[in-house]
Write a protein that holds these residues in place. Structure first.
Motif, PDB file in Angstrom:
ATOM      1  N   ILE A 129       0.841  -1.200   0.000  1.00  0.00           N
ATOM      2  CA  ILE A 129       0.000   0.000   0.000  1.00  0.00           C
ATOM      3  C   ILE A 129       0.874   1.247   0.000  1.00  0.00           C
ATOM      4  N   SER A 130       1.922   1.241   0.811  1.00  0.00           N
ATOM      5  CA  SER A 130       2.777   2.427   0.855  1.00  0.00           C
ATOM      6  C   SER A 130       3.580   2.603  -0.427  1.00  0.00           C
ATOM      7  N   ASN A 131       3.944   1.506  -1.097  1.00  0.00           N
ATOM      8  CA  ASN A 131       4.724   1.601  -2.328  1.00  0.00           C
ATOM      9  C   ASN A 131       3.881   1.874  -3.560  1.00  0.00           C
ATOM     10  N   PHE A 132       2.668   1.332  -3.615  1.00  0.00           N
ATOM     11  CA  PHE A 132       1.893   1.397  -4.851  1.00  0.00           C
ATOM     12  C   PHE A 132       0.445   1.838  -4.670  1.00  0.00           C
ATOM     13  N   GLY A 133       0.035   2.164  -3.475  1.00  0.00           N
ATOM     14  CA  GLY A 133      -1.367   2.495  -3.233  1.00  0.00           C
ATOM     15  C   GLY A 133      -1.861   3.681  -4.031  1.00  0.00           C
ATOM     16  N   LEU A 134      -1.119   4.778  -4.014  1.00  0.00           N
ATOM     17  CA  LEU A 134      -1.537   5.971  -4.741  1.00  0.00           C
ATOM     18  C   LEU A 134      -1.509   5.733  -6.252  1.00  0.00           C
ATOM     19  N   SER A 135      -0.492   5.033  -6.720  1.00  0.00           N
ATOM     20  CA  SER A 135      -0.410   4.729  -8.154  1.00  0.00           C
ATOM     21  C   SER A 135      -1.573   3.845  -8.594  1.00  0.00           C
ATOM     22  N   ALA A 136      -1.922   2.854  -7.767  1.00  0.00           N
ATOM     23  CA  ALA A 136      -3.050   1.986  -8.102  1.00  0.00           C
ATOM     24  C   ALA A 136      -4.352   2.775  -8.135  1.00  0.00           C
ATOM     25  N   LEU A 137      -4.514   3.709  -7.211  1.00  0.00           N
ATOM     26  CA  LEU A 137      -5.722   4.525  -7.200  1.00  0.00           C
ATOM     27  C   LEU A 137      -5.794   5.433  -8.421  1.00  0.00           C
ATOM     28  N   LEU A 138      -4.678   6.047  -8.775  1.00  0.00           N
ATOM     29  CA  LEU A 138      -4.666   6.926  -9.946  1.00  0.00           C
ATOM     30  C   LEU A 138      -4.894   6.149 -11.237  1.00  0.00           C
ATOM     31  N   LEU A 139      -4.306   4.966 -11.345  1.00  0.00           N
ATOM     32  CA  LEU A 139      -4.554   4.145 -12.534  1.00  0.00           C
ATOM     33  C   LEU A 139      -5.999   3.674 -12.580  1.00  0.00           C
ATOM     34  N   SER A 140      -6.582   3.411 -11.427  1.00  0.00           N
ATOM     35  CA  SER A 140      -7.978   2.978 -11.377  1.00  0.00           C
ATOM     36  C   SER A 140      -8.940   4.085 -11.764  1.00  0.00           C
ATOM     37  N   LEU A 141      -8.519   5.324 -11.591  1.00  0.00           N
ATOM     38  CA  LEU A 141      -9.365   6.455 -11.964  1.00  0.00           C
ATOM     39  C   LEU A 141      -9.178   6.845 -13.430  1.00  0.00           C
TER      40      LEU A 141
END
Length: 136
Positions: free
Chosen positions: A22-34
């Motif tokens: 989550i700390s390494n990829f959480g924000l990236s996963a959220l942005l890609l999901s949007l």
């Protein structure tokens, strides 16, 4: 059997792994999901500007599929290297190897994260946003 797989030990490793992921990829996963939101905004703005300031609809099915394919390829290429790329680092990789768990427990934790949890999150948010945009 206790040395091969211990459920409590696996939960601790999985919890540690999940928090790091989550700390390494959480924000990236959220942005890609949007991605559908970004695709809708870009297509709507371009159609508004190119159609002499008249509002057209959102992206067609072909554009949505192309957007999904491009973003999914980015997700597939970025996720494993960003989440588990530190394992080849001398210090971080050694500390991960020294976790008090069996290799099978670490492997199972990686497989659950890479093949089930994060892709499920990605697909649910992506298609949920696409559904909401199609409703609009």
């Amino acid at each position: 059997m206790n040395d091969f797989f211990n459920f409590n030990r696996f939960l601790k490793v999985f919890n540690y792994d999940f928090k790091n992921n989550i700390s390494n990829f959480g924000l990236s996963a959220l942005l890609l999901s949007l991605g559908p939101v970004f695709c809708y905004v870009i297509v709507s703005l371009m159609s508004f500007l190119l159609a002499h300031y008249s509002w057209m609809g959102g992206p067609a099915l072909g554009a949505r599929l192309g957007c999904f394919t491009a973003i999914s390829i980015c997700f597939v290429l970025m996720f494993p290297s960003k989440v588990y790329g530190y394992l080849t680092d001398k210090k971080a990789g050694s500390s991960y190897i020294m976790l008090p768990a069996s290799s099978f427990e670490k492997f199972l934790s990686m497989i659950l994260s890479v093949l089930i949890i994060f892709p499920a999150f990605y697909f649910l948010v992506y298609f949920g946003m696409d559904y909401l945009i199609c409703l609009i």
